[in-house]
Design a protein around this motif. Sequence first.
Motif, PDB file in Angstrom:
ATOM      1  N   UNK A  22      43.420 -62.037  13.269  1.00  0.00           N
ATOM      2  CA  UNK A  22      42.054 -62.433  12.932  1.00  0.00           C
ATOM      3  C   UNK A  22      41.286 -62.709  14.215  1.00  0.00           C
ATOM      4  N   UNK A  23      40.082 -62.120  14.308  1.00  0.00           N
ATOM      5  CA  UNK A  23      39.227 -62.310  15.482  1.00  0.00           C
ATOM      6  C   UNK A  23      38.162 -63.374  15.241  1.00  0.00           C
ATOM      7  N   UNK A  24      37.614 -63.390  14.061  1.00  0.00           N
ATOM      8  CA  UNK A  24      36.530 -64.327  13.758  1.00  0.00           C
ATOM      9  C   UNK A  24      35.914 -64.007  12.414  1.00  0.00           C
ATOM     10  N   UNK A  25      34.726 -64.503  12.216  1.00  0.00           N
ATOM     11  CA  UNK A  25      34.013 -64.277  10.962  1.00  0.00           C
ATOM     12  C   UNK A  25      32.603 -64.811  11.064  1.00  0.00           C
ATOM     13  N   UNK A  26      31.848 -64.616  10.006  1.00  0.00           N
ATOM     14  CA  UNK A  26      30.461 -65.087  10.035  1.00  0.00           C
ATOM     15  C   UNK A  26      29.724 -64.673   8.786  1.00  0.00           C
ATOM     16  N   UNK A  27      28.434 -64.387   8.934  1.00  0.00           N
ATOM     17  CA  UNK A  27      27.624 -64.023   7.773  1.00  0.00           C
ATOM     18  C   UNK A  27      26.675 -62.884   8.088  1.00  0.00           C
ATOM     19  N   UNK A  28      26.256 -62.211   7.033  1.00  0.00           N
ATOM     20  CA  UNK A  28      25.417 -61.025   7.160  1.00  0.00           C
ATOM     21  C   UNK A  28      23.956 -61.450   7.290  1.00  0.00           C
TER      22      UNK A  28
END
Length: 636
Positions: free
Chosen positions: A350-356
Amino acid sequence: MSDTYFTIGMAGHIDHGKTTLTKALTNVDTDRLKEEKERGISIELGYAPLQTENGAHVSIVDVPGHERFIRQMIAGVAGIDLVVLVVAADEGVMPQTEEHLEILQFLGIEHCIVAITKIDRVDEEMLELATEDIRDRLEGTIFDGAPYVLVDSISGKGIEQLKQTIFGQLKKVKFRDAYGSFRLPIDQVFTVQGQGTVVRGTIYEGVVQKGSQLTLLPKGQKVKARQIQVHHEEQEQARAGQRTAINLGGVDKDEISRGDVLVASDHFLVTDTIDVAMELINENFSPIKQRAPVKVHVGTSEVMGKIVFFDRNELERTDEEVLCQIRLDEEVVVRRGDRFILRRPTPVETLGGGWVIQPKGGKYRFGEETINMLRDMKEGSPDDLIEDVLAKQILLDVKQLIQQTSLDEGLLLETLAKGIEEEKILEISSRKYGLSKTFTKLKDEILERLQGYHEEYSMRVGMSKAELVQTFSSAYPKPFIEYALEKMWEQGDVKKAEQFMAAGNFEPHLPKQWKTRMEGIIAALEKDGVQAKKWEDYVAGTPIPKAEISELPAFLLHTKQAYRFMEDALIHRSAVDAAVAKLQEETEAEFGLKEAKDSLNLSRKYLIPFLELLDQLNITTRAEDKRQWTARGGLR
């Protein structure tokens, strides 16, 4: 909490007791597959209903803990409202505990309960160490301060306390609003003997009705919801927050994949380029090069793509939010605000995440100008914020808009006034607002529904307004529907006839399939004139279906081709016209029963009901045993 719907996720490392805990809470074994039973691990998502005492409807999703099944884990937790982070007392925080925790935070899950399992296997000191280990790991995260419950699923210790903690936490969760367009990201697809294709998922927003026409995205294939089940119980509808299974007509199992999305409108974009705001994992981060291949998990989709930076050629570990773009190898269905997880395909991590920020990204130049544009888009103008909220909530008052947009009242009212002037926003009622495009969409849906009704019931004057309002009340607030119908009437798109409504260009007519035979029945009625037989005599032996033939008398009465004549008979209008003309010619301004009988040569069986019909139609008025012609002197 009645009539509210929540989905809870069980997350944590493999063999920490998620499935056993789910069974202790629900009495349902979520490991269904043969391989799961043999290997003692969860491979696919499992689901179970949690019984409550307060009317809330709760589903538990048991997600796989093994690192090889992280895709299934992400698909399962994407739509949850609360997570139970399961940590075994004899092992403490493990690698998948860490990864699940990162993923949950990137997906924006805000509510957490820590369940420390297998407490009967350890002594008091070991239990304290495990608890302290978890507290240290959660410190500084969004789950810092989450409640802890000590349980043993085999003996049942702490299970009731965990249930009560779950119910307490759910009171803090804002349940998903059923307004808005229906959207169901699919996480399972299978076939049922004798039923056909079935899909499962958690409804993100909106309501689905049994019999609804839906669209399968990204393919755009039209399907029908033939049957709806919630935890194996058939329902007429399912709504946001519920786990549901839908039996689909018009599509085969091999035409659907996990990650496809069922929708009920054209509100949703199909895209292969998304602009995003992203955060990175805290540790063990290797730099990402410009246009490096990445794996994106959004909703229940898992799609390969390339990451594109506009302010750097390599991304190193940073605590700052990164604005960038992901160009996908396949199309997905997303909306602004949807959460995603970014993983490296090789080595898998897993590198990261966020929102559109923007579901439909464009081709942008490298440089600060693009970063500023993305930042503005991320923050959103007042117009954008209001439009985004009203697109989801349909109808809101000023107070609700302030709560949803965080705009101060002065700026909000100024922006609303501008939107009304530009015809983008409508004031539906006093200080309650909606979008013009939502009105246009509802207008199209109403006309489509009326057209379908007219095709099915061509002889009826229209659809009951109450039924029409009820048809759309699950997806739209009633005041918005009433406003739309009134506007459509003013614009001539619909017309009213007492309590019925019809499309503006519709006129009741005989169904094409039975037109000739029905015209024959009407001709026979006309031929018999005033001495009409019972209605059942005209339709006896007809091949016309009962449902159709039962509509014909009302059609003739409404179109004034006939009148009710005695309790069980009709009389054709032409017969009334001819008899009235003859009677007027052969009587004075006032006449009695004898003069009418001499003129029309009718028995009392027909004469009395005929004269009473003339009274009802206000062609004559009766005074004792005499009748007088009215000034109107004829039929309307």
